[in-house]
Design an enzyme around this catalytic site. Structure first.
Site, PDB file in Angstrom:
ATOM      1  N   ARG A 155      21.656  -5.980  27.225  1.00  0.00           N
ATOM      2  CA  ARG A 155      21.385  -7.651  26.941  1.00  0.00           C
ATOM      3  C   ARG A 155      21.881  -8.607  28.084  1.00  0.00           C
ATOM      4  NH1 ARG A 155      24.993  -7.187  21.817  1.00  0.00           N
ATOM      5  NH2 ARG A 155      24.223  -5.082  21.903  1.00  0.00           N
TER       6      ARG A 155
ATOM      7  N   ASP B  63      17.398   5.228  29.639  1.00  0.00           N
ATOM      8  CA  ASP B  63      17.888   3.927  29.315  1.00  0.00           C
ATOM      9  C   ASP B  63      17.003   2.849  30.165  1.00  0.00           C
ATOM     10  OD1 ASP B  63      19.261   2.310  27.500  1.00  0.00           O
ATOM     11  OD2 ASP B  63      21.116   1.915  28.749  1.00  0.00           O
TER      12      ASP B  63
ATOM     13  N   LYS C 170      14.149  -3.262  30.126  1.00  0.00           N
ATOM     14  CA  LYS C 170      15.411  -3.045  30.513  1.00  0.00           C
ATOM     15  C   LYS C 170      15.317  -1.851  31.460  1.00  0.00           C
ATOM     16  CE  LYS C 170      19.678  -0.837  28.521  1.00  0.00           C
ATOM     17  NZ  LYS C 170      20.419  -0.582  27.007  1.00  0.00           N
TER      18      LYS C 170
ATOM     19  N   ASP D  17      29.499  -1.458  27.527  1.00  0.00           N
ATOM     20  CA  ASP D  17      28.349  -0.550  27.098  1.00  0.00           C
ATOM     21  C   ASP D  17      27.180  -1.545  26.532  1.00  0.00           C
ATOM     22  OD1 ASP D  17      26.948   1.793  26.744  1.00  0.00           O
ATOM     23  OD2 ASP D  17      28.081   2.457  24.940  1.00  0.00           O
TER      24      ASP D  17
ATOM     25  N   GLU E 286      25.373  -3.517  27.897  1.00  0.00           N
ATOM     26  CA  GLU E 286      24.968  -3.928  29.197  1.00  0.00           C
ATOM     27  C   GLU E 286      23.564  -4.376  29.131  1.00  0.00           C
ATOM     28  OE1 GLU E 286      24.691  -0.868  28.255  1.00  0.00           O
ATOM     29  OE2 GLU E 286      22.767  -0.438  29.154  1.00  0.00           O
TER      30      GLU E 286
ATOM     31  N   LYS F 165      30.975   5.815  27.444  1.00  0.00           N
ATOM     32  CA  LYS F 165      30.452   6.654  26.215  1.00  0.00           C
ATOM     33  C   LYS F 165      30.968   8.253  26.015  1.00  0.00           C
ATOM     34  CE  LYS F 165      25.716   4.817  26.307  1.00  0.00           C
ATOM     35  NZ  LYS F 165      25.707   4.218  25.157  1.00  0.00           N
TER      36      LYS F 165
ATOM     37  N   ASP G 172      23.039   4.904  31.789  1.00  0.00           N
ATOM     38  CA  ASP G 172      24.039   4.257  31.153  1.00  0.00           C
ATOM     39  C   ASP G 172      25.087   5.051  30.557  1.00  0.00           C
ATOM     40  OD1 ASP G 172      25.452   2.481  29.780  1.00  0.00           O
ATOM     41  OD2 ASP G 172      24.046   2.102  27.878  1.00  0.00           O
TER      42      ASP G 172
HETATM   43  N1  BES Z   1      21.571   2.236  25.987  1.00  0.00           N
HETATM   44  C1  BES Z   1      22.474   1.978  24.874  1.00  0.00           C
HETATM   45  C2  BES Z   1      21.737   2.145  23.357  1.00  0.00           C
HETATM   46  C3  BES Z   1      21.105   3.396  23.043  1.00  0.00           C
HETATM   47  C4  BES Z   1      21.708   4.261  22.623  1.00  0.00           C
HETATM   48  C5  BES Z   1      19.924   3.802  23.557  1.00  0.00           C
HETATM   49  C6  BES Z   1      21.563   5.602  22.028  1.00  0.00           C
HETATM   50  C7  BES Z   1      19.339   4.974  23.174  1.00  0.00           C
HETATM   51  C8  BES Z   1      20.151   5.958  22.452  1.00  0.00           C
HETATM   52  C9  BES Z   1      23.092   0.643  24.808  1.00  0.00           C
HETATM   53  O1  BES Z   1      23.181   0.188  26.180  1.00  0.00           O
HETATM   54  C10 BES Z   1      24.425   0.750  24.096  1.00  0.00           C
HETATM   55  O2  BES Z   1      25.369   1.338  24.459  1.00  0.00           O
HETATM   56  N2  BES Z   1      24.377  -0.043  23.018  1.00  0.00           N
HETATM   57  C11 BES Z   1      25.854  -0.044  22.352  1.00  0.00           C
HETATM   58  C12 BES Z   1      25.887  -1.598  22.027  1.00  0.00           C
HETATM   59  C13 BES Z   1      27.163  -1.817  21.276  1.00  0.00           C
HETATM   60  C14 BES Z   1      28.475  -1.557  22.291  1.00  0.00           C
HETATM   61  C15 BES Z   1      27.427  -3.179  20.732  1.00  0.00           C
HETATM   62  C16 BES Z   1      25.625   0.717  21.345  1.00  0.00           C
HETATM   63  O3  BES Z   1      24.401   0.718  20.638  1.00  0.00           O
HETATM   64  O4  BES Z   1      26.365   1.527  20.772  1.00  0.00           O
HETATM   65 ZN    ZN Z   2      22.214   0.942  27.594  1.00  0.00          ZN
HETATM   66 ZN    ZN Z   3      25.373   0.797  26.930  1.00  0.00          ZN
END
Ligand code: BES
Ligand code: ZN
Ligand code: ZN
Length: 504
Positions: free
Chosen positions: A354, A291, A268, A350, A352, A280, A273
């Site tokens: 996947r 990220d 990834k 968010d 994104e 966020k 992000d």
């Molecule tokens: N990049 C984030 C995941 C992340 C969070 C990595 C904290 C490192 C530290 C990812 O893209 C994300 O935002 N995932 C969301 C998914 C949710 C919307 C289903 C999450 O984990 O909140």
């Molecule tokens: Zn992310």
């Molecule tokens: Zn994200």
């Protein structure tokens, strides 16, 4: 195109048989026991550390409270007879029967960090485990000061240790182990450098260019798809995520063709992000510079496989995009078409990672790999489930377990997690083939894994490694890991690739 910054190389590593004059510090290992601390290894370096000097050193160390506890540091002036060194640094290894590679790596890392400002170090730790000691010293000494101007650049006494010499009992001892450790540690440092480079300076086109430069220097085949090529090719996931940014996305493909078995790596590469329209919170958003740690790790690992000349074929398929909110960004509720034709309803912009991974995984599997490993800072849920230092490993059962096992063997702590079938239905969409998130929070890491599973063809052995926490250290330094990018899971990936190459 920007030239790849000449990264502040880590310490020089070398093997020696006698301590050189003008050595600043001799680093020795100390184990703990009920009878007090003991110097290890016991007898490898009789000429360098004769009995009399050992006894005196132990007396001195004991007098200032050294116990040999894991990662304890004790510095004493060099005893008479050790005329070529100024001082001796004893680093604890804990109980003798519990020393493993990772303990040596950690202790060497802690020692290296405490030796900032030192020019020349000699150490007997190579007599415990040369490869682990070398990795620990190199990685523990890692710093990232590219963005410190002369106003705040590291002072001489803050500069990383310049050269570490490993005492070996004879000239042929450990040549390969040291070379492998050096190349591996450099690959980890490359991944760290990418992660530590801020999003102002590392955006998709720049990340792709820097990757190309490193890959060409290592003799790899490189292909880069820009936004036009991505549109022509139907990479709807990468385009959908990237379209909110003025800095367009890329898909980078590296190939190292070293043998018949084929391992496909996917990482990834979200260079920042924000969450997109599903934005966020401001607090800690700056950490989303990390990220792209999955991308950094697979790029560094592919370069390393080539440098090691492994008898196996490794491809890296690396989607790079910046997830921004803007009038051109995708909206919650939009439907996109992934590469290969699957349609996805984007309920949360968010989630994104996947979306870009799905495109890349389908593309990677067009080459019929035997194994597919994707690596991603994918979910906050990974940290809820496993904390910040334990990657979650999902995938096809057997390969998942093998990757998790190897990850623990190299000290990167991967832990096998399930992909429970009952969570799959929550990714059904009313209007498209799939939704990108479930309508609830339960098992968020697993739900993301189940989304990715939809894009893995039958017969491919697959592991998905979620490194949301382990890729980036927001706390203080520990062992051989400093603040910022950790380089996890480069050492897991290369060990898995070597394991596959070596198997029948
Ligand atoms: N990049 C984030 C995941 C992340 C969070 C990595 C904290 C490192 C530290 C990812 O893209 C994300 O935002 N995932 C969301 C998914 C949710 C919307 C289903 C999450 O984990 O909140
Ligand atoms: Zn992310
Ligand atoms: Zn994200």
């Amino acid at each position: 195109m920007t030239a790849v910054a000449d990264r502040s190389l880590g310490p020089e590593l070398a093997r020696i048989q006698t301590i050189n004059p003008d050595t600043d510090v001799l680093v020795i290992g100390l184990t703990s026991s009920e009878n007090g601390p003991a110097i290890v290894p016991e007898d490898l370096f009789g000429d360098v550390l004769p009995e009399g000097i050992r006894t005196e050193l132990l007396d001195q160390l004991g007098a200032v409270g050294a116990k040999g506890k894991a990662e304890e540091l004790t510095r004493v002036p060099a005893p008479a007879g050790l005329d070529d060194v100024t001082s001796v640094l004893a680093v604890g290894l804990g109980p003798a029967d519990k020393i493993d590679e990772e303990q040596v790596r950690k202790s060497a890392g802690v020692a290296a960090r405490s030796l900032a400002g030192t020019e020349l170090v000699a150490t007997t730790l190579g007599g415990v485990d040369l490869g682990a000691a070398a990795e620990g010293f190199y990685l523990g000494a890692y710093t990232f000061s590219t963005f410190k101007s002369t106003k705040s650049a590291p002072k001489p006494d803050e500069q990383p240790v310049a050269r570490v010499e490993f005492l070996v009992p004879e000239p042929n001892f450990g040549e390969n182990a040291l070379l492998r450790a050096q190349l591996t540690a450099e690959a980890v440092a490359t991944a760290r450098d990418f992660v530590n480079t801020p999003p102002s300076h590392l955006y998709p086109a720049e990340f792709a260019d820097r990757t190309r430069q490193l890959a060409e220097a290592a003799g790899l085949e490189v292909e880069i798809l820009d936004e036009n090529a991505l549109a022509a090719g139907g990479f709807g996931g990468i385009l959908g995520v990237g379209k909110g940014s003025s800095r367009p996305p890329r898909l980078v493909r590296l190939t190292y063709a070293g043998g018949p078995k084929k391992v496909a790596l996917v990482g990834k590469g979200i260079t920042f992000d924000t969450g997109g329209i599903s934005i966020k919170p401001a607090q800690n958003m700056e950490n989303m510079t990390s990220d792209m740690a999955g991308a950094a790790a697979v790029v560094a690992t592919t370069l390393l496989a080539a440098r090691l000349g492994l008898p196996i074929t490794v491809t890296a398929t690396v989607p790079m995009a910046e997830n921004m909110p803007s009038s051109t960004a995708q909206r919650p509720g939009d439907v996109l078409t992934q590469y290969g034709g699957t349609t996805v309803e984007v309920l949360n912009t968010d989630a994104e990672g996947r979306l870009i991974l799905a495109d890349a995984m389908v593309r990677a599997c067009e080459d019929d790999p035997d194994y597919l490993i994707d690596v991603a800072t994918l979910t906050g849920a990974q940290m809820v489930a496993l904390g910040t230092r334990t990657p979650g490993v999902m995938g096809t059962d057997e390969f998942r377990d093998r990757v998790a096992f190897i990850s623990r063997a190299v000290g990167e702590n991967g832990w096998a997690m399930p992909l429970p079938a009952e969570l799959r239905a929550d990714l059904n969409s009313k209007i498209a083939d799939l939704a990108n998130v479930a309508p609830h929070r339960w098992g968020g890491m697993l739900s993301a894994g189940l989304f990715l599973k939809e894009f893995v063809p039958e017969g491919v052995q697959w592991a998905h490694v979620d490194i949301a926490g382990p890729a980036y250290n927001t706390g203080g330094p520990f062992g051989y890991i400093g603040k910022g990018g950790t380089g996890v899971p480069v050492r897991t990936l290369i060990a898995v690739i070597e394991d596959i190459a070596a198997a029948e």
